[in-house]
Design a protein around this motif. Sequence first.
Motif, PDB file in Angstrom:
ATOM      1  N   LEU A 167       1.042  -1.435   0.075  1.00 31.73           N
ATOM      2  CA  LEU A 167      -0.161   0.010   0.155  1.00 31.73           C
ATOM      3  C   LEU A 167       0.809   1.280   0.122  1.00 31.73           C
ATOM      4  O   LEU A 167       0.757   2.126  -0.766  1.00 31.73           O
ATOM      5  N   LEU A 168       1.832   1.510   0.775  1.00 34.33           N
ATOM      6  CA  LEU A 168       2.876   2.395   0.886  1.00 34.33           C
ATOM      7  C   LEU A 168       3.441   2.488  -0.480  1.00 34.33           C
ATOM      8  O   LEU A 168       3.685   3.714  -0.927  1.00 34.33           O
ATOM      9  N   ALA A 169       4.043   1.374  -0.966  1.00 32.28           N
ATOM     10  CA  ALA A 169       4.770   1.540  -2.023  1.00 32.28           C
ATOM     11  C   ALA A 169       3.879   2.104  -3.254  1.00 32.28           C
ATOM     12  O   ALA A 169       4.356   2.844  -4.107  1.00 32.28           O
ATOM     13  N   LYS A 173       4.425   5.579  -5.555  1.00 33.91           N
ATOM     14  CA  LYS A 173       4.436   5.243  -6.914  1.00 33.91           C
ATOM     15  C   LYS A 173       3.477   6.183  -7.751  1.00 33.91           C
ATOM     16  O   LYS A 173       3.927   6.910  -8.792  1.00 33.91           O
ATOM     17  N   LEU A 174       2.158   6.330  -7.394  1.00 35.35           N
ATOM     18  CA  LEU A 174       1.089   7.006  -7.807  1.00 35.35           C
ATOM     19  C   LEU A 174       1.178   8.569  -7.274  1.00 35.35           C
ATOM     20  O   LEU A 174       0.292   9.129  -8.101  1.00 35.35           O
ATOM     21  N   HIS A 175       2.043   8.897  -6.530  1.00 33.58           N
ATOM     22  CA  HIS A 175       1.878  10.300  -5.800  1.00 33.58           C
ATOM     23  C   HIS A 175       2.582  11.363  -6.838  1.00 33.58           C
ATOM     24  O   HIS A 175       3.573  11.136  -7.315  1.00 33.58           O
ATOM     25  N   ASN A 176       1.642  12.284  -7.465  1.00 38.61           N
ATOM     26  CA  ASN A 176       2.112  12.928  -8.413  1.00 38.61           C
ATOM     27  C   ASN A 176       1.503  14.512  -8.217  1.00 38.61           C
ATOM     28  O   ASN A 176       0.648  14.992  -8.936  1.00 38.61           O
ATOM     29  N   PRO A 177       1.762  15.106  -7.336  1.00 36.03           N
ATOM     30  CA  PRO A 177       1.482  16.476  -6.765  1.00 36.03           C
ATOM     31  C   PRO A 177       1.301  17.417  -7.879  1.00 36.03           C
ATOM     32  O   PRO A 177       0.368  18.062  -8.140  1.00 36.03           O
ATOM     33  N   ASP A 178       2.535  17.486  -8.873  1.00 35.69           N
ATOM     34  CA  ASP A 178       2.678  18.396  -9.981  1.00 35.69           C
ATOM     35  C   ASP A 178       1.542  18.342 -10.865  1.00 35.69           C
ATOM     36  O   ASP A 178       0.955  19.324 -11.496  1.00 35.69           O
ATOM     37  N   GLY A 183      -1.306  10.331  -3.628  1.00 29.96           N
ATOM     38  CA  GLY A 183      -0.979   8.669  -3.707  1.00 29.96           C
ATOM     39  C   GLY A 183      -2.359   8.143  -3.004  1.00 29.96           C
ATOM     40  O   GLY A 183      -2.760   7.063  -3.412  1.00 29.96           O
ATOM     41  N   ILE A 184      -2.677   8.866  -1.702  1.00 31.09           N
ATOM     42  CA  ILE A 184      -3.634   8.322  -1.099  1.00 31.09           C
ATOM     43  C   ILE A 184      -4.314   9.168  -0.172  1.00 31.09           C
ATOM     44  O   ILE A 184      -3.736  10.009   0.185  1.00 31.09           O
ATOM     45  N   MET A 231       2.018   7.592   6.057  1.00 39.19           N
ATOM     46  CA  MET A 231       1.529   7.408   4.757  1.00 39.19           C
ATOM     47  C   MET A 231       0.672   8.710   4.206  1.00 39.19           C
ATOM     48  O   MET A 231       0.639   9.053   3.106  1.00 39.19           O
ATOM     49  N   LEU A 232       0.020   9.211   5.320  1.00 40.46           N
ATOM     50  CA  LEU A 232      -0.743  10.543   4.919  1.00 40.46           C
ATOM     51  C   LEU A 232       0.063  11.846   4.705  1.00 40.46           C
ATOM     52  O   LEU A 232      -0.326  12.698   3.944  1.00 40.46           O
ATOM     53  N   LYS A 233       1.007  12.010   5.667  1.00 37.77           N
ATOM     54  CA  LYS A 233       1.743  12.993   5.458  1.00 37.77           C
ATOM     55  C   LYS A 233       2.669  13.101   4.272  1.00 37.77           C
ATOM     56  O   LYS A 233       2.868  14.104   3.515  1.00 37.77           O
ATOM     57  N   GLU A 234       3.046  11.887   3.827  1.00 37.40           N
ATOM     58  CA  GLU A 234       4.268  11.748   2.526  1.00 37.40           C
ATOM     59  C   GLU A 234       3.242  11.720   1.264  1.00 37.40           C
ATOM     60  O   GLU A 234       3.848  12.327   0.154  1.00 37.40           O
ATOM     61  N   TYR A 235       2.139  10.966   1.299  1.00 43.48           N
ATOM     62  CA  TYR A 235       1.568  10.774   0.182  1.00 43.48           C
ATOM     63  C   TYR A 235       0.061  11.325   0.118  1.00 43.48           C
ATOM     64  O   TYR A 235      -0.802  10.987  -0.804  1.00 43.48           O
ATOM     65  N   GLY A 236      -0.294  12.172   1.282  1.00 42.86           N
ATOM     66  CA  GLY A 236      -1.918  12.395   0.946  1.00 42.86           C
ATOM     67  C   GLY A 236      -1.874  13.902   0.542  1.00 42.86           C
ATOM     68  O   GLY A 236      -0.862  14.319   0.470  1.00 42.86           O
ATOM     69  N   PRO A 237      -3.087  14.233   0.609  1.00 48.06           N
ATOM     70  CA  PRO A 237      -3.252  15.633  -0.088  1.00 48.06           C
ATOM     71  C   PRO A 237      -3.092  16.731   0.851  1.00 48.06           C
ATOM     72  O   PRO A 237      -2.904  16.308   2.077  1.00 48.06           O
ATOM     73  N   PRO A 238      -3.015  18.058   0.539  1.00 44.96           N
ATOM     74  CA  PRO A 238      -2.603  18.967   1.606  1.00 44.96           C
ATOM     75  C   PRO A 238      -4.169  19.187   2.384  1.00 44.96           C
ATOM     76  O   PRO A 238      -5.009  19.095   1.913  1.00 44.96           O
ATOM     77  N   GLY A 239      -3.761  19.557   3.609  1.00 43.39           N
ATOM     78  CA  GLY A 239      -5.138  19.781   4.572  1.00 43.39           C
ATOM     79  C   GLY A 239      -5.721  18.632   4.815  1.00 43.39           C
ATOM     80  O   GLY A 239      -6.971  18.477   5.244  1.00 43.39           O
TER      81      GLY A 239
END
Length: 427
Positions: A167-169, A173-178, A183-184, A231-239
């Motif tokens: 799940l973390l991996a 991989k899918l996290h693309n803020p640009d 990611g999640i 998980m949510l800090k590194e790959y979650g949305p802002p806020g």
Amino acid sequence: MKRRLIVAFLTIAVVFSAAAQTKSIRVLLANHPYAEVLKPLIAEYEAKTGVKVNVESYDENQLTQKLTTEFATKSSTVDVFMTRPLQEGKLFYRNGWYENLTPYINNNKKTPANYNFADYSKSSVDAVTYAKNVYTIPLVTEWQVLYYRTDLFKQAGLNPPTTFDELLAAAKKLHNPDKNVYGIVSRGQRGAAVTQFSTYLYNYGGDFLKDGKAVVDTPEAIEAFKFYGKMLKEYGPPGVTNMSWAQGQALFQAGQVAMWTDASVFLGNLKDPTKSQVADKVGVALMPAGPKGNRPYIVVSWGMAVSRQSKNKDQAYDFLMWATSKDLAIKAMIDKGITMARNSVWTDANILAKFDQQLATTAVKMGPIGTPYDRPLMTAVGEARDAIGDVIVLAIDTGGTGDIAGAAKAAAKKVNELLDAAGELGK
């Protein structure tokens, strides 16, 4: 003679006044997918019975607060209301705010034979039973699932994750803020986050209570807080620490997150093309396992009850029978993909043929592994959730690197104080 006429007139007036009172009932609903099914159909009930149904809808915490305030001040005119058995059940029962439904259920003049109360499983009935009496009709069964974007997974060559490491991996991989894709997402809003954190807690080998005492400060619980926060800090949305299910759902519907872990009842909204930009790109899978296995929550998340303060109890119960009928359960299953509490909707091949097969598969798998609660089972659930939620918020804000152990110890102390105040500590 004149006196007799006056008495007779007053008697008739009282009878007509009482009859007029039962021509309307007040119903409080949660902002929940089942309410979306129910509300458009209420006109049919009104036409059939001649009863005006005055409906009010609130967010879940607002609903609890509204009911608590009215019931506590004995000023309530509520007749029927949606309720969360695991959230306010013990409190409402202890305070005498639920009408005892067992005499109604056992009365064949008030409960039609085709209603079939035996259609509810023992576990769901147990969740709404106190002192051998039923106080709430089970409505919706929920369990935590993983929603994912099938197109993004295909492009990345990924399969749905089956472990927390996967799940973390996948989130990484899918996290693309640009490109405005995260990611999640999962709940990060203090008390609201606790229910969805629960599966992560269980899958790390932790729990909320054991032998009537808080255990949210054990090594297993601390590791779960750290993982969820990272998980949510590194790959979650802002806020994300301001997000409950509504915000997570909106982000997924807008195509801005690759994965979302939350309750099974939201699939219909995600696949609704009038609401979701990714309606044809939604997959759903069993929650991934953690280091200590897989024990996702599966609970009676919502029920419907009659207020003990209602002055129209028979009419309220009649509405309750209609609102929780098998016909409406089938409609909710087929039209909205809502996971209903009745057994029969899960054994009817015609219904299941029209239901999402991936979600049905998770339902079958949940049977032998599910945990029947998603929060600490105690009277002061709201306060306990807030205390535990403080640890979740800290874990997210710091990515799991803050003083999680210290915060968890403080939360456990607070929960034990709440248990003690209610006479539940060690029980």
